[in-house]
Write a protein that holds these residues in place. Structure first.
Motif, PDB file in Angstrom:
ATOM      1  N   LYS A 216       0.847  -1.208   0.000  1.00  0.00           N
ATOM      2  CA  LYS A 216       0.000   0.000   0.000  1.00  0.00           C
ATOM      3  C   LYS A 216       0.883   1.259   0.000  1.00  0.00           C
ATOM      4  O   LYS A 216       0.608   2.230  -0.697  1.00  0.00           O
ATOM      5  N   ARG A 217       1.961   1.200   0.783  1.00  0.00           N
ATOM      6  CA  ARG A 217       2.871   2.346   0.878  1.00  0.00           C
ATOM      7  C   ARG A 217       3.406   2.732  -0.505  1.00  0.00           C
ATOM      8  O   ARG A 217       3.472   3.902  -0.856  1.00  0.00           O
ATOM      9  N   LEU A 218       3.749   1.719  -1.293  1.00  0.00           N
ATOM     10  CA  LEU A 218       4.292   2.006  -2.617  1.00  0.00           C
ATOM     11  C   LEU A 218       3.251   2.682  -3.505  1.00  0.00           C
ATOM     12  O   LEU A 218       3.557   3.602  -4.264  1.00  0.00           O
ATOM     13  N   LYS A 219       2.002   2.222  -3.376  1.00  0.00           N
ATOM     14  CA  LYS A 219       0.930   2.850  -4.178  1.00  0.00           C
ATOM     15  C   LYS A 219       0.743   4.308  -3.753  1.00  0.00           C
ATOM     16  O   LYS A 219       0.652   5.210  -4.585  1.00  0.00           O
ATOM     17  N   ASP A 220       0.696   4.515  -2.448  1.00  0.00           N
ATOM     18  CA  ASP A 220       0.505   5.883  -1.936  1.00  0.00           C
ATOM     19  C   ASP A 220       1.656   6.789  -2.379  1.00  0.00           C
ATOM     20  O   ASP A 220       1.451   7.935  -2.770  1.00  0.00           O
ATOM     21  N   LEU A 221       2.860   6.231  -2.303  1.00  0.00           N
ATOM     22  CA  LEU A 221       4.034   7.032  -2.672  1.00  0.00           C
ATOM     23  C   LEU A 221       4.022   7.389  -4.157  1.00  0.00           C
ATOM     24  O   LEU A 221       4.395   8.499  -4.545  1.00  0.00           O
ATOM     25  N   SER A 222       3.584   6.436  -4.982  1.00  0.00           N
ATOM     26  CA  SER A 222       3.523   6.705  -6.416  1.00  0.00           C
ATOM     27  C   SER A 222       2.561   7.863  -6.677  1.00  0.00           C
ATOM     28  O   SER A 222       2.878   8.785  -7.442  1.00  0.00           O
ATOM     29  N   ALA A 223       1.393   7.837  -6.034  1.00  0.00           N
ATOM     30  CA  ALA A 223       0.415   8.920  -6.215  1.00  0.00           C
ATOM     31  C   ALA A 223       0.999  10.242  -5.718  1.00  0.00           C
ATOM     32  O   ALA A 223       0.911  11.274  -6.381  1.00  0.00           O
ATOM     33  N   TRP A 224       1.662  10.174  -4.570  1.00  0.00           N
ATOM     34  CA  TRP A 224       2.288  11.374  -4.004  1.00  0.00           C
ATOM     35  C   TRP A 224       3.364  11.923  -4.948  1.00  0.00           C
ATOM     36  O   TRP A 224       3.473  13.124  -5.174  1.00  0.00           O
ATOM     37  N   GLY A 225       4.132  10.993  -5.516  1.00  0.00           N
ATOM     38  CA  GLY A 225       5.241  11.385  -6.395  1.00  0.00           C
ATOM     39  C   GLY A 225       4.771  12.168  -7.614  1.00  0.00           C
ATOM     40  O   GLY A 225       5.479  13.056  -8.101  1.00  0.00           O
ATOM     41  N   SER A 226       3.571  11.848  -8.104  1.00  0.00           N
ATOM     42  CA  SER A 226       3.060  12.550  -9.291  1.00  0.00           C
ATOM     43  C   SER A 226       2.779  14.017  -8.993  1.00  0.00           C
ATOM     44  O   SER A 226       2.748  14.849  -9.894  1.00  0.00           O
ATOM     45  N   GLU A 227       2.545  14.324  -7.743  1.00  0.00           N
ATOM     46  CA  GLU A 227       2.278  15.716  -7.355  1.00  0.00           C
ATOM     47  C   GLU A 227       3.546  16.402  -6.843  1.00  0.00           C
ATOM     48  O   GLU A 227       3.567  17.614  -6.670  1.00  0.00           O
ATOM     49  N   SER A 228       4.554  15.621  -6.557  1.00  0.00           N
ATOM     50  CA  SER A 228       5.737  16.168  -5.874  1.00  0.00           C
ATOM     51  C   SER A 228       6.658  16.932  -6.838  1.00  0.00           C
ATOM     52  O   SER A 228       6.725  16.632  -8.037  1.00  0.00           O
ATOM     53  N   SER A 229       7.403  17.867  -6.290  1.00  0.00           N
ATOM     54  CA  SER A 229       8.338  18.632  -7.119  1.00  0.00           C
ATOM     55  C   SER A 229       9.611  17.827  -7.414  1.00  0.00           C
ATOM     56  O   SER A 229      10.527  18.315  -8.072  1.00  0.00           O
ATOM     57  N   LEU A 230       9.662  16.582  -6.928  1.00  0.00           N
ATOM     58  CA  LEU A 230      10.826  15.745  -7.226  1.00  0.00           C
ATOM     59  C   LEU A 230      10.860  15.355  -8.704  1.00  0.00           C
ATOM     60  O   LEU A 230      11.909  15.069  -9.266  1.00  0.00           O
ATOM     61  N   ASN A 231       9.676  15.262  -9.300  1.00  0.00           N
ATOM     62  CA  ASN A 231       9.584  14.859 -10.714  1.00  0.00           C
ATOM     63  C   ASN A 231       8.932  16.008 -11.469  1.00  0.00           C
ATOM     64  O   ASN A 231       7.927  16.542 -10.997  1.00  0.00           O
ATOM     65  N   TRP A 232       9.472  16.360 -12.607  1.00  0.00           N
ATOM     66  CA  TRP A 232       8.834  17.465 -13.327  1.00  0.00           C
ATOM     67  C   TRP A 232       8.914  17.289 -14.844  1.00  0.00           C
ATOM     68  O   TRP A 232       9.777  16.586 -15.358  1.00  0.00           O
ATOM     69  N   ILE A 233       7.974  17.992 -15.495  1.00  0.00           N
ATOM     70  CA  ILE A 233       7.923  17.980 -16.962  1.00  0.00           C
ATOM     71  C   ILE A 233       8.424  19.323 -17.466  1.00  0.00           C
ATOM     72  O   ILE A 233       8.053  20.365 -16.937  1.00  0.00           O
ATOM     73  N   GLU A 234       9.278  19.290 -18.475  1.00  0.00           N
ATOM     74  CA  GLU A 234       9.687  20.520 -19.159  1.00  0.00           C
ATOM     75  C   GLU A 234       9.149  20.409 -20.575  1.00  0.00           C
ATOM     76  O   GLU A 234       9.534  19.506 -21.320  1.00  0.00           O
ATOM     77  N   ASP A 235       8.244  21.284 -20.940  1.00  0.00           N
ATOM     78  CA  ASP A 235       7.566  21.165 -22.228  1.00  0.00           C
ATOM     79  C   ASP A 235       8.459  21.655 -23.363  1.00  0.00           C
ATOM     80  O   ASP A 235       9.353  22.477 -23.153  1.00  0.00           O
ATOM     81  N   GLY A 236       8.226  21.121 -24.570  1.00  0.00           N
ATOM     82  CA  GLY A 236       9.013  21.519 -25.741  1.00  0.00           C
ATOM     83  C   GLY A 236       8.409  20.876 -26.969  1.00  0.00           C
ATOM     84  O   GLY A 236       7.202  20.640 -27.005  1.00  0.00           O
ATOM     85  N   ASP A 237       9.255  20.545 -27.939  1.00  0.00           N
ATOM     86  CA  ASP A 237       8.783  19.882 -29.167  1.00  0.00           C
ATOM     87  C   ASP A 237       8.235  18.495 -28.807  1.00  0.00           C
ATOM     88  O   ASP A 237       8.980  17.602 -28.416  1.00  0.00           O
ATOM     89  N   ARG A 238       6.923  18.328 -29.003  1.00  0.00           N
ATOM     90  CA  ARG A 238       6.292  17.107 -28.505  1.00  0.00           C
ATOM     91  C   ARG A 238       6.380  15.918 -29.470  1.00  0.00           C
ATOM     92  O   ARG A 238       5.786  14.875 -29.208  1.00  0.00           O
ATOM     93  N   SER A 239       7.099  16.088 -30.568  1.00  0.00           N
ATOM     94  CA  SER A 239       7.225  14.926 -31.463  1.00  0.00           C
ATOM     95  C   SER A 239       8.067  13.836 -30.773  1.00  0.00           C
ATOM     96  O   SER A 239       7.918  12.652 -31.050  1.00  0.00           O
TER      97      SER A 239
END
Ligand SMILES: Cc1ncc(C[n+]2csc(CCOP(=O)(O)OP(=O)(O)O)c2C)c(N)n1
Length: 594
Positions: A216-239
């Motif tokens: 359960k902890r891993l599932k919760d952490l995965s959901a948390w990680g999607s909101e966390s500033s530890l992982n981020w998207i930098e947008d650009g050429d989407r091809s």
């Protein structure tokens, strides 16, 4: 002792990743730290020992013990850190996998310093896989700033989600310096020890519940990680969308600064919601990651997307911007050329004056050899000695020797001994020796005691009489330990006394019972005598027999028909060449050089 850190300019310091981790530990209120040295992780504890008195820091005899002591301190509610090189995590895997079930009372951060490219390691190992197998969180910094910040993040995650957190760094992160914004220490009170048997005793009925909690902890952490500033998207050429982590992020930024990318800072558990969003944004995904296809395999197994990764980027060795550029822009011809100076090939060699030289010289002179271990003495494998034939992992020399005896008997074993340093013996050699005693082996173990963990840069260990901070500590008596293991024949010998060394080997080769030779002489690099006496050659007396060349001493080179002894390299307190010369052509100038 090292110097204190460089002065802060505008709240910043220039720090290596290792120094940044130490700083992060201090700022985030770590109370207790323990480690066993191993490149590229060693400087983390050294920096804590030198610069941060508020952290109680100590060397452990090995990585398993390091993890166990920090586990105990965490149980008592302290914030803790343990650091090790990647292979050290194998040694610590036993407590790690169960500590994952037990969780953390005070925050637990474990640093795994991986070594892609094997700059100073026996294998390449991507410990993101270990984190996944152990079901613990894995964070991957991409520079010193992140290395520092992630220590604080790791401790919070650890306490909030009741889990140990692994920070996986690589050599390039550990040893490169970048600017780091620093702050003050945040004092976090030690919570105190409260017994909790159901939480900390994983008998099967408890462990089953713990396992469910971990899932359960891993599932919760995965959901948390999607909101966390530890992982981020930098947008650009989407091809094309690049998924990357750790140092590879820097290479991608250098080669394609405008790329559309997903930077993963938490690689276990993965932030699946965010990844789903990213792969939905782009036409195709490229994984740029050093080491194993960790992100690639996991993302590809979840989403059916056009993607490439390890088919264009090798999983062997280190990445660099050039390799990433070639992979991402295969058609381009403009290559960045780094002019590497053409240096003459220089095979590794024992230092002039090294205490291990006398032992290997005698062993090889008697046509003997050794099963080996990991330390400076692994160089006993090199010519002219060729006197070390195996290396598996720390401590294995003794087990390997006894296995050879079990397979081919005492006769078949010939003049093979086990060669192991004192730090390695304490790390994981003792149990091998106990196994030999217990199972009736008859071989000889040679503990090469140079009073230091030399190979990793000269750290103290339980036999040296000093602790991490250089303060006096009780000395582990090797003779008594060996005796207590049940060994009857023990001899301490100065390996630079060649006659005595040779005699000792001869006696032990003959002996039909288990024996231990302790070769004892301090490491020359770390215990330097004041006066530098040098060896002098009398060319009139020299007969060109080349016996001195058999020492493999870097200070002696062959010039046409005579040896040349370099005054610069010749070492104080070593007179091996004087001893081996059959015609007294070499003498030692005991007055020395300035
Ligand atoms: C599991 C593991 N931890 C740490 C290391 C790093 N390491 C390599 S050799 C060594 C110890 C060397 O000390 P010692 O056995 O005393 O030999 P010396 O180099 O002093 O001759 C260490 C810690 C490693 N290779 N594997």
């Amino acid at each position: 002792m090292r110097k204190k850190l460089n002065t802060i300019v505008d709240g910043t310091l220039l720090l290596s990743g290792n120094e940044a981790i130490a700083r992060g530990a201090w700022e985030s209120g770590v109370h207790f730290a323990s480690a066993y040295p191993g490149t590229p992780s060693t400087e983390i504890l050294e920096a804590i020992g030198d610069d941060y008195d508020e952290i109680d820091a100590q060397w452990a005899p090995n990585e398993k013990v390091s993890l166990e002591v920090i586990a105990g301190a965490s149980f008592a509610g302290a914030r803790v850190l343990s650091a090790m090189k990647h292979v050290g995590l194998n040694v610590a895997a036993d407590p790690l996998f169960t500590l994952s079930y037990i969780g953390a009372t005070g925050g637990i951060v474990i640093i795994s310093a991986d070594d892609p490219g094997m700059h100073s390691s026996q294998n390449e190992q991507d410990n993101r896989l270990m984190a996944k197998a152990a079901k613990v969180v894995c964070l991957e910094p991409s520079d010193s700033q992140e290395a520092k910040d992630m220590v604080g993040e790791a401790l919070s995650i650890s306490e909030d989600f009741d889990t140990p957190v692994l920070i996986r760094v690589t050599t390039r992160i550990c040893h490169s310096k970048s600017i780091v914004k620093v702050g003050p220490r945040r004092e976090v009170p030690v919570k105190g020890y409260v017994a909790d048997i159901a939480k900390r005793v994983p008998i099967p009925s408890n462990a089953r519940k713990m396992h469910s909690r971990v899932v359960k902890r891993l599932k919760d952490l995965s959901a948390w990680g999607s909101e966390s500033s530890l992982n981020w998207i930098e947008d650009g050429d989407r091809s094309v969308g690049i998924i990357t982590s750790g140092i590879s992020y820097q290479y991608v930024k250098e080669v394609c600064p405008e790329a559309c990318l997903l930077k993963i800072g938490m690689s276990n558990p993965l932030p699946w919601n965010q990844i789903e969003k990213f792969v939905g944004m782009v036409d195709k995904v490229i994984f740029v990651e050093e080491g194993e296809p960790f992100l690639e395999e996991r993302v590809r197994s979840k989403f059916l997307i056009p993607a490439i990764g390890k088919d264009i980027i090798s999983n062997e060795g280190e990445l660099n911007p050039e390799l990433v550029r070639i992979a991402l822009h295969p058609g381009t011809t403009k290559t960045i050329t780094f002019y590497e100076p053409e240096l003459p090939a220089r095979p590794p060699a024992l230092c002039p004056g090294c205490p291990h030289r006398g032992a290997f010289y005698c062993l090889s002179k008697l046509n003997g050899s050794s099963t080996g271990d990991i330390g400076c003495y692994t160089l006993g494998m090199m010519p002219p000695y060729n006197a070390l034939e195996t290396t598996v992992c720390m401590g294995a020399s003794i087990g390997v020797l006894s296995g050879i005896e079990k397979a081919v008997g005492r006769e078949g074993m010939g003049k093979l001994v086990a060669a192991i340093g004192e730090s390695t013996f304490v790390h994981s050699g003792i149990t091998g020796l106990i196994d030999m005693v217990y199972n009736g082996n008859t071989g000889t173990v040679m503990i090469m005691d140079n009073s230091l963990t030399a190979m990793t840069g000269g750290q103290e260990n339980p036999t040296t009489g000093k602790n991490l901070r250089g303060e006096p500590a009780p000395v582990l008596d090797l003779v008594k330990i060996v005796e207590a293991c049940g060994v009857k024949y023990i001899k301490v010998v100065d390996p630079h006394d060649l006659a005595e060394m040779e005699k000792t080997f001869k006696e032990e080769f003959e002996r039909d019972e288990l024996s231990v030779i302790i070769t004892r002489r301090p490491c020359v690099m770390c215990y330097r005598p004041v006066k530098k006496s040098v060896a002098l050659l009398d060319p009139e007396k020299c007969i060109g027999c080349k016996l001195c060349m058999k020492l493999g001493c870097p200070a002696i080179s062959w010039e046409e028909d005579k040896p040349d002894i370099s005054k610069l390299l010749c070492w104080p307190n070593c007179d091996l060449c004087v001893q081996v010369c059959p015609v007294d052509a070499i003498s030692k100038d005991m007055e020395g050089l300035e």
